[in-house]
Scaffold this motif. Structure first.
Motif, PDB file in Angstrom:
ATOM      1  N   GLN A  90       0.621  -1.168  -0.214  1.00 59.90           N
ATOM      2  CA  GLN A  90       0.057  -0.390  -0.138  1.00 59.90           C
ATOM      3  C   GLN A  90       0.990   0.731   0.270  1.00 59.90           C
ATOM      4  O   GLN A  90       1.762   1.301   0.894  1.00 59.90           O
ATOM      5  N   VAL A  91       0.982   2.394  -0.924  1.00 61.24           N
ATOM      6  CA  VAL A  91       1.889   3.012  -1.040  1.00 61.24           C
ATOM      7  C   VAL A  91       0.745   4.617  -0.688  1.00 61.24           C
ATOM      8  O   VAL A  91      -0.032   4.326  -1.844  1.00 61.24           O
ATOM      9  N   SER A  92       1.575   5.460  -1.086  1.00 58.76           N
ATOM     10  CA  SER A  92       0.231   6.850  -0.804  1.00 58.76           C
ATOM     11  C   SER A  92       1.478   7.929  -0.699  1.00 58.76           C
ATOM     12  O   SER A  92       2.567   7.289   0.264  1.00 58.76           O
ATOM     13  N   GLY A  93       1.142   9.265  -0.677  1.00 58.94           N
ATOM     14  CA  GLY A  93       1.917  10.562  -1.147  1.00 58.94           C
ATOM     15  C   GLY A  93       1.067  11.062   0.149  1.00 58.94           C
ATOM     16  O   GLY A  93      -0.386  11.998  -0.333  1.00 58.94           O
ATOM     17  N   GLY A 105       6.073  26.234   6.851  1.00 63.87           N
ATOM     18  CA  GLY A 105       6.555  25.550   6.741  1.00 63.87           C
ATOM     19  C   GLY A 105       5.985  24.372   5.926  1.00 63.87           C
ATOM     20  O   GLY A 105       4.824  23.887   5.875  1.00 63.87           O
ATOM     21  N   TYR A 106       6.745  23.282   4.424  1.00 69.12           N
ATOM     22  CA  TYR A 106       5.966  23.059   3.672  1.00 69.12           C
ATOM     23  C   TYR A 106       6.431  21.581   4.460  1.00 69.12           C
ATOM     24  O   TYR A 106       7.380  21.047   4.356  1.00 69.12           O
ATOM     25  N   SER A 107       5.797  20.154   3.784  1.00 68.97           N
ATOM     26  CA  SER A 107       6.098  18.613   3.678  1.00 68.97           C
ATOM     27  C   SER A 107       5.894  18.132   2.816  1.00 68.97           C
ATOM     28  O   SER A 107       4.386  18.404   2.106  1.00 68.97           O
ATOM     29  N   ALA A 108       6.273  16.891   2.395  1.00 70.71           N
ATOM     30  CA  ALA A 108       6.295  16.544   0.488  1.00 70.71           C
ATOM     31  C   ALA A 108       6.632  15.016   1.657  1.00 70.71           C
ATOM     32  O   ALA A 108       8.647  14.776   2.222  1.00 70.71           O
ATOM     33  N   THR A 109       5.877  13.770   1.593  1.00 67.18           N
ATOM     34  CA  THR A 109       6.087  12.916   2.426  1.00 67.18           C
ATOM     35  C   THR A 109       5.122  11.532   1.294  1.00 67.18           C
ATOM     36  O   THR A 109       4.382  11.098   1.081  1.00 67.18           O
ATOM     37  N   ALA A 293       7.996   1.514   4.927  1.00 69.23           N
ATOM     38  CA  ALA A 293       9.203   2.417   5.236  1.00 69.23           C
ATOM     39  C   ALA A 293       7.838   4.167   4.549  1.00 69.23           C
ATOM     40  O   ALA A 293       7.166   4.045   4.371  1.00 69.23           O
ATOM     41  N   SER A 294       9.204   5.019   4.703  1.00 68.83           N
ATOM     42  CA  SER A 294       8.351   6.895   4.494  1.00 68.83           C
ATOM     43  C   SER A 294       9.770   6.903   4.323  1.00 68.83           C
ATOM     44  O   SER A 294      10.983   7.198   4.751  1.00 68.83           O
ATOM     45  N   ALA A 295       9.730   8.144   3.649  1.00 66.90           N
ATOM     46  CA  ALA A 295      10.512   9.307   2.761  1.00 66.90           C
ATOM     47  C   ALA A 295       9.894  10.690   2.133  1.00 66.90           C
ATOM     48  O   ALA A 295       8.612  10.464   2.133  1.00 66.90           O
ATOM     49  N   GLY A 296      10.469  11.798   2.901  1.00 66.96           N
ATOM     50  CA  GLY A 296      10.141  12.753   2.463  1.00 66.96           C
ATOM     51  C   GLY A 296      10.951  14.007   2.400  1.00 66.96           C
ATOM     52  O   GLY A 296      12.000  13.506   3.374  1.00 66.96           O
ATOM     53  N   ARG A 297      10.514  15.269   2.932  1.00 75.34           N
ATOM     54  CA  ARG A 297      11.483  16.264   2.743  1.00 75.34           C
ATOM     55  C   ARG A 297      10.200  17.577   3.895  1.00 75.34           C
ATOM     56  O   ARG A 297       8.915  17.480   2.978  1.00 75.34           O
ATOM     57  N   ASP A 298      10.943  18.781   4.073  1.00 74.11           N
ATOM     58  CA  ASP A 298      10.641  19.586   4.713  1.00 74.11           C
ATOM     59  C   ASP A 298      11.524  20.691   4.208  1.00 74.11           C
ATOM     60  O   ASP A 298      12.699  20.274   4.281  1.00 74.11           O
TER      61      ASP A 298
END
Length: 438
Positions: A90-93, A105-109, A293-298
């Motif tokens: 199962q994958v989500s953004g 601020g912004y975040s993308a995960t 598992a997850s990966a993101g940017r802030d």
């Protein structure tokens, strides 16, 4: 007797006993008959001719029951495909914007998870979804067989009503001729008043039955329009015959045949679904193992790329106590599975009985049609002989009346047997889950 002059030609018209004996009337009668034939032809042209092949195609294309069953089958098949999602990751953004008194601020995960073990619940859900698809397939096949039965019954019913209307019209004509014959013999002193009154009652009864036949034909046409999915108000006139087949040479093996019927297959699918429900309920006692598992940017700007983060982990969830829900749910599912097994056995026995009964009615209907055909031919021959004898004073009214009534009864029985033979074969096909519609 009176005279009618037209131009230079004088027509002499003599009416005696209700019959016209003037040859001078032949041109007029010809014109009248031509008008009647033309009117009759116009009426027939108004009715839409419908062959068996065309009615079969229309029912396949537009019957509401078939369309609904087909949609239900496709929905169940799509649900069965969707049930496999439990075995896939199962994958989500996620995109977010947060603002507070200290920062904004912004975040993308992007995150994903994969279940490794859930107590066999995913497998049970797949079994249940497959069982529902099999149930829908059995229902769709039963709908095909039911609509085929309805179509054959409606088509043959319209054919029967048309032929029966023609028969009642012929009976009415015959009763009127008989009444005139008895009245002539009564006027000559060779028949009694009771015979005249009885013949007149027969004539009135024939008129009533002819009225009934006309009403029944309209109902039969509407029944056929319903099966083929036509809502327009029009008259149908069937052409051709419903195809029939000869009965099997030997009695079928009903024990083996029942396992292929839609009712039995539906019960088997429901039993399989109930058994999968037991596995699903027991899954609550097992731990669940997942990988995440997850990966993101802030960052302060969009698209964020200041801070990069990632995570990976394994989680094991162990159920300890949920108020007895899993325990009692498992017991309930087990009882449902036992009920489904008993239902399958009951349906098997009921289906065997239905198969034997429909088969018996089928072969009996075939034989009865053969018998009634023979009786009708015999009654027609006897009626022709009796009419000549009575007309020549060689037979009493009572004996002639018995033969006339027997002819009418045999003619009606023949048409009914012809219709019942088609319907009985259609019912035998329906019991097996088969029919003309594929």
């Amino acid at each position: 007797m009176y005279y009618r002059r037209r131009g230079a030609v004088t027509h002499r018209i003599e009416i005696r006993g209700g019959l016209c004996h003037s040859l001078a009337l032949m041109p007029t009668l010809t014109l009248l008959l031509s008008g009647l034939i033309f009117s009759s032809g116009s009426a027939l042209a108004a009715a839409e001719a419908l062959s068996w092949e065309e009615s079969l195609a229309r029912a396949t294309r537009a019957n509401a029951e078939l369309l609904a069953a087909g949609a239900e089958l496709r929905a169940a098949e799509e649900s069965a495909r969707a049930s496999w999602s439990g075995f896939l990751p199962q994958v989500s953004g996620e995109l977010r914007y947060d603002r507070s008194s200290s920062s904004d601020g912004y975040s993308a995960t992007i995150s994903g998870s994969q279940n490794l073990f859930d107590g066999f619940q995913d497998a049970a859900r797949v079994r249940q979804a497959r069982a529902r698809a099999e149930t829908a397939a059995a229902d769709h096949r039963q709908a095909l067989a039911s609509v085929s039965y309805e179509l054959k019954s409606a088509f043959e019913g319209e054919t029967y009503s048309r032929q029966y209307k023609a028969l009642t019209a012929d009976i009415l004509r015959r009763r009127e001729e008989n009444l005139r014959l008895v009245e002539l013999r009564y006027e000559s002193g060779r028949e009694n008043k009771g015979s005249v009154l009885l013949s007149r009652a027969y004539r009135d009864q024939a008129r009533y039955e002819d009225l009934q036949a006309a009403n029944a034909r309209r109902v039969a046409q509407r029944a056929l329009a319903k099966v083929i999915g036509d809502d327009s108000v029009k008259e149908w006139e069937t052409s051709g015959e419903v195809p029939v087949t000869a009965p099997p040479s030997s009695v079928p093996d009903f024990q083996a045949l029942v396992t292929t019927t839609p009712a039995y297959l539906r019960a088997v699918a429901q039993e399989s679904s109930a058994e999968a429900g037991v596995t699903l309920a027991r899954g609550g006692f097992f731990p669940s193992l997942d990988v995440r598992a997850s990966a993101g940017r802030d960052g302060e700007d969009f698209f964020p790329d200041d801070t990069r983060r990632w995570s990976i982990g394994v989680g094991l969830t162990i159920p300890l106590f949920n108020g007895g829900r899993d325990f009692f749910g498992t017991r309930s599912a087990s009882e449902s599975a036992r009920a489904a097994a008993s239902t399958r056995q009951s349906i098997s026995r009921d289906s065997i009985l239905e198969l034997e009964e429909s088969y018996s009615r089928y072969i009996e209907a075939v034989e009865k049609l053969r018998v009634d055909t023979s009786f009708r031919e015999a009654a027609q021959a006897r009626a022709e002989i009796a009419r000549r004898k009575y007309n020549n004073g060689l037979q009493s009214f009572e004996d002639w009346d018995v033969i006339e009534n027997d002819l009418i009864s045999r003619q009606k029985s023949y048409l009914q047997s012809k219709r019942d033979r088609v319907v009985a074969e259609a019912a035998w096909e329906q019991a097996r889950g088969e029919g003309a519609i594929r």
